[in-house]
Design an enzyme around this catalytic site. Structure first.
Site, short mmCIF file in Angstrom:
data_model
loop_
_atom_site.label_atom_id
_atom_site.label_comp_id
_atom_site.label_asym_id
_atom_site.label_seq_id
_atom_site.Cartn_x
_atom_site.Cartn_y
_atom_site.Cartn_z
N GLY A 146 -4.60 -14.35 12.66
CA GLY A 146 -5.62 -13.77 11.67
C GLY A 146 -6.73 -15.00 11.55
N ARG A 147 -6.58 -15.67 10.47
CA ARG A 147 -7.53 -16.74 9.81
C ARG A 147 -7.99 -17.49 10.90
NH1 ARG A 147 -3.62 -18.53 5.15
NH2 ARG A 147 -2.28 -18.00 6.93
N TYR A 182 0.86 -1.18 -0.02
CA TYR A 182 0.00 0.02 -0.11
C TYR A 182 0.74 1.41 -0.07
CZ TYR A 182 -3.59 -3.55 0.80
OH TYR A 182 -4.42 -4.65 0.64
C1 LIG Z 1 -9.54 -11.64 5.06
C2 LIG Z 1 -8.15 -11.00 5.25
C3 LIG Z 1 -7.97 -9.74 5.30
C4 LIG Z 1 -6.91 -8.90 5.65
N1 LIG Z 1 -6.70 -7.70 5.71
C5 LIG Z 1 -5.81 -7.09 6.40
C6 LIG Z 1 -5.81 -5.68 6.76
O1 LIG Z 1 -6.80 -4.81 6.42
N2 LIG Z 1 -4.70 -5.29 7.07
C7 LIG Z 1 -3.54 -5.94 7.43
O2 LIG Z 1 -2.43 -5.55 7.89
N3 LIG Z 1 -3.44 -7.12 7.25
C8 LIG Z 1 -4.54 -7.63 6.78
N4 LIG Z 1 -4.50 -9.28 6.42
C9 LIG Z 1 -3.42 -9.83 6.78
C10 LIG Z 1 -3.68 -10.49 8.20
O3 LIG Z 1 -3.71 -9.55 9.23
C11 LIG Z 1 -2.49 -11.50 8.45
O4 LIG Z 1 -1.19 -11.00 8.69
C12 LIG Z 1 -2.39 -12.72 7.77
O5 LIG Z 1 -3.65 -13.25 7.51
C13 LIG Z 1 -1.46 -13.77 8.10
O6 LIG Z 1 -1.74 -14.32 9.45
P1 LIG Z 1 -2.65 -15.89 9.50
O7 LIG Z 1 -1.74 -16.70 9.11
O8 LIG Z 1 -2.83 -15.72 11.18
O9 LIG Z 1 -3.97 -15.58 8.92
C14 LIG Z 1 -5.90 -9.72 6.05
C15 LIG Z 1 -5.98 -11.19 6.05
C16 LIG Z 1 -6.85 -11.91 5.74
C17 LIG Z 1 -7.12 -13.19 5.51
#
Ligand SMILES: Cc1cc2nc3c(=O)[nH]c(=O)nc-3n(C[C@H](O)[C@H](O)[C@H](O)COP(=O)(O)O)c2cc1C
Ligand SMILES: Cc1cc2nc3c(=O)[nH]c(=O)nc-3n(C[C@H](O)[C@H](O)[C@H](O)COP(=O)(O)OP(=O)(O)OC[C@H]3O[C@@H](n4cnc5c(N)ncnc54)[C@H](O)[C@@H]3O)c2cc1C
Length: 778
Positions: free
Chosen positions: A721-722, A580
């Site tokens: 996250g997920r 971004y």
């Molecule tokens: C649906 C979705 C939306 C996301 N939106 C953002 C966001 O708005 N800002 C951000 O920094 N990361 C965003 N991410 C990244 C997550 O914050 C996180 O870094 C990423 O999913 C990896 O973590 P996890 O393996 O626990 O899911 C998003 C991820 C997902 C799956």
């Protein structure tokens, strides 16, 4: 079959004896260039597990090895005037000579022909052989001759090491770390017979050179090692048996992998085995294990598919298919362990206290987790948990995941954060009931803090038309309602993440436009970015920002910050990741400016730091601010984890309290290496080298992961996250799963706590019963 093994190390000898056992009619010859009792090195160590496999395949040799080996369970660390010991690790050590002699004797007893003092020139010298085993070690001549076929990848690592021995007795796998005037030097020590221990000394190349060891002969090198470790050696001598090596005996580890493991040379099938095809660093002590397991697997294939010449080709194919997977897994773990020792002097030795240093060392391969450590030595882990908890000002020995953490005036009740996740559910940038339910549910779910998704600083800063904003007061009041609800109904904190989409703006909501980052077909808005470079090849072209744009966008960030403070958020995160706007300035892949804001990293950071400083000044001084960055672009020429340390230092100097360590999404050409906790090493590196608090994120999906990351000091917080999309009460669930009752549930949900805990307790006891009965069967 006629079989020739080139090289009589563990791989060649063990294969020869197992194969002769399988079919006494086979004519098997082992050709070895050394004399029977002549070998390099001292003792080797392998795990109880390897011993069990050997027992099954050849009880005779296993019996002799068992009689000769030294078994021990403990690992002992000597570091900063402290000695720390933990048990349950289960190793066996044996002299390399002794092991080879047992295997040689067993080969002879079975009728394998052993030819010593013969240097085999090439596989072509044995045209009569149906099968040639190239077990000729690390510098395999056969592999080199057929390099086009085997396609070896050989990586020479930066540390120097020397393989020595000593008669001082050690009763544990011992690690010594000593700080010299030129840097840290370490020793890995293990006993392998009644009076002898292997003593490997290791240090980085620059420390080695600074001590003049590049000019030192073996005597001088030994004198150096004796001096560095004098306190521990207490007069005991170090010895070498590598006098056949010319000049210095200091080596660099070479990591070998091969794409292809076998070949038909016109007369014979040739197959690589042991160190000739793969190496594993001594930090994980598994080279001999791999060599022996290769031999076992190849013989197993002949057992199953038939030990006739016509079976060789399919057997070899199956052998590579099966072994390559196991070997890769072990090499990956060995790689992490090796890197830990390569960087420990610059990363861990100075900042970490002995207790945490020990924990970090024990979990260096990321294969041994917190709960694995509990199985090995519950008492040691309990003491460690107590020590760790005291650092967070709690007196009980709760798991590290559940210790509180404070920054500025904010105290988080535990180490779990709901990672920001875009929901694309807004109209005109306004959050409403959807976000109240989404964030509210997760605030009740046990995490210490929920972080709102990227919230945009202006309408044209949005990623999609569904993204939230903070560019007007109506939006601020919408957010204030959610913040108030979270504060009133939960003990979680709530964070705001502000950002600007830059070149990645004006895209479709993912489920409306065929996935992420797809440009809107209509109603687009103009894009601004560091440079006039589209994110997608052939995608919409942004305008390169001029100074007036920069001033306007910075003012928007400040205005959004003031609104976030007014809405009552506890914590603010500046989004400088994922390609971004601000991330686009930092990465050389997207920033091609030629003014003061492009070129060097210092220049590329100038605008993001300017925005950070303005935002920090507007954000209340008693509240914390984190910065999310992409620590790795995963593209040649992009940001690397080494750059990320410099980026972290710059934000720290500007007043950031924490770095939130994500990676990627800066280029559609990225090639990330996904895996369990795959971004945590970047957080670890930043935390130690930039000395700033960090949040780890990415594929952290179990309490066991969070505990290991936090306990080892690889991060201060874990963003999940997920898993929170699947289960808003992820933290409550994980607490119950690991049997930690101390995390309070929301009052109205209390009735569910005991039931969930009882369910998991039953599951744990069934697992324990089944493990116990398996043990009895075995
Ligand atoms: C649906 C979705 C939306 C996301 N939106 C953002 C966001 O708005 N800002 C951000 O920094 N990361 C965003 N991410 C990244 C997550 O914050 C996180 O870094 C990423 O999913 C990896 O973590 P996890 O393996 O626990 O899911 C998003 C991820 C997902 C799956
Ligand atoms: C410092 C250090 C510590 C280690 N510690 C451990 C440990 O603790 N645990 C562990 O499991 N592993 C350890 N290893 C690794 C281990 O030594 C090897 O992985 C293991 O020996 C591999 O067995 P191999 O049979 O494939 O090769 P090697 O043991 O290298 O045997 C190859 C044989 O082939 C012979 N040879 C080579 N070329 C020819 C030729 N042209 N003609 C005839 N003969 C030839 C050589 O003389 C040698 O005997 C360590 C290695 C090092 C360097």
């Amino acid at each position: 079959m006629k079989i020739v093994c080139i090289g009589g190390g563990p791989a060649g000898l063990y294969f020869a004896l197992l194969m002769k056992k399988l079919g006494p009619q086979h004519e098997i010859r082992v050709v070895e260039r050394n004399k029977p009792y002549d070998t390099f090195g001292w003792g080797i160590v392998f795990s109880d597990q390897t011993m069990e496999a050997m027992q099954r395949w050849d009880p005779e040799s296993a019996g002799h090895i068992k009689q000769a080996f030294n078994h021990w369970d403990d690992i002992e660390l000597h570091f900063k005037e402290r000695v720390i010991r933990s048990g349950g690790h289960g190793f066996v050590g044996i002299g390399r000579k002794k092991l080879l002699n047992i295997l040689q004797a067993r080969c002879e007893a079975l009728g394998v022909e052993l030819v010593f003092e013969h240097d085999a020139g090439s596989d072509l010298d044995y045209p009569e052989a149906d099968l040639i085993i190239a077990s000729d070690g690390l510098n395999s001549k056969v592999r080199t001759r057929l390099a086009q076929v085997f396609q070896p990848d050989i990586v020479t690592r930066p540390n120097r090491y020397i393989w020595l021995g000593t008669n001082k007795p050690y009763d544990a796998f011992t690690f010594l770390f000593e700080k010299t005037e030129h840097g840290w030097v370490q020793a890995h020590i293990y006993k392998f017979d009644e009076n002898t221990s292997t003593f490997i000394v290791e240090c980085p190349e620059e420390v080695w050179r600074a001590h003049g060891l590049d000019q030192a002969d073996q005597e001088q090198s030994i004198a150096f090692c004796e001096k560095v470790f004098a306190k521990n050696l207490q007069g005991a001598k170090l010895m070498t048996n590598a006098r056949h090596l010319r000049g210095s005996a200091w080596l660099n580890f070479q990591r070998v992998t091969c794409k292809q493991w076998s070949h038909f040379n016109g007369n014979s099938h040739v197959v690589l085995m042991g160190d000739a095809v793969h190496t594993a660093h001594f930090a994980i002590g598994s080279g001999t294990k791999l060599a022996l397991e290769d031999a076992i697997e190849l013989v197993r294939q002949f057992t199953e598919r038939g030990d006739r010449a016509e079976c060789i080709a399919p057997v070899l194919e199956q052998y590579q298919g099966l072994r390559a997977v196991d070997v890769l897994r072990l090499q990956n773990a060995a790689w992490n362990a090796m890197e830990w020792f390569e960087v420990c002097g610059q990363r861990y030795c100075d900042p970490l206290e002995p207790e945490q240093f020990m924990y970090s060392m024990l979990t260096r391969s990321q294969r041994i987790s917190h709960e694995n450590l509990r199985l090995r030595d519950a008492r040691w882990l309990q003491d460690y948990e107590r020590w760790f908890a005291r650092g967070s000002a709690v007196s009980d020995g709760r798991p590290p995941m559940f210790t509180p953490f404070s920054l500025r005036s904010v105290t988080l009740k535990n180490r779990v954060v709901v990672s920001p996740m875009a929901q694309y559910q807004c109209l005109d940038g306004r959050v409403a009931d959807y976000h109240l339910v989404h964030l509210g549910a997760r605030a009740l779910g046990g995490a210490a803090m929920v972080m709102a998704e990227m919230t945009c600083t202006s309408a044209d800063a949005r990623i999609t038309p569904g993204c939230p904003g903070l560019w007007n007061d109506a939006q601020m009041h919408d957010w204030a309602r959610i913040v108030a609800w979270v504060h009133q109904h939960s003990d979680a904190k709530i964070a705001m993440q502000i950002g600007h989409a830059g070149a990645k703006g004006s895209t479709c909501v993912p489920w409306q436009g065929g996935g992420m980052d797809q440009p809107l077909p209509t109603d687009n808005w103009p894009l601004v970015a560091a440079s006039a470079k589209p994110y997608l090849d052939g995608g919409p072209l942004p305008r390169a920002m001029d100074r007036a744009d920069m001033d306007r966008v910075r003012a928007d960030f400040v205005a959004s910050t003031l609104r976030a403070a007014q809405a009552g958020f506890d914590w603010l995160e500046l989004h400088c990741a994922h390609g971004y706007l601000l991330s686009g300035f930092i990465s050389p892949l997207s920033n091609q400016r030629t003014d003061d804001y492009g070129g060097s990293l210092e220049n590329r950071l100038r605008y993001p730091l300017e925005v950070f400083a303005a935002v920090r000044a507007a954000w209340p001084a008693h509240l914390p601010m984190s910065v999310r960055i992409s620590t790795h672009d995963w593209v040649q020429g992009g940001i690397t984890p080494a750059d990320a340390v410099l980026i972290a230092r710059a934000f720290k100097a500007a007043g950031a309290d924490m770095l939130d360590c994500s990676s990627g999404q800066v280029s559609p050409h990225q090639r990330p290496s996904y895996g369990r906790m795959y971004q945590t090493p970047f957080s670890d590196r930043i935390r130690q080298e930039a000395q700033i608090a960090t949040m780890a994120v990415g594929a952290i999906s179990e309490a066991d992961h969070v505990n290991s990351v936090i306990a080892a000091g690889r991060a201060d917080l874990c963003a999940i996250g997920r898993p929170h999309l699947a289960n808003p009460a992820w933290t409550l669930t994980e607490a119950a799963r690991i049997g930690y009752p101390g995390l309070a549930w929301p009052q109205s949900y209390e009735a569910g706590k005991a039931q969930l805990e009882a369910g998991f307790a039953r599951e744990r006891s069934l697992q324990a019963q089944s493990a116990a009965s398996q043990e009895r069967v075995a």
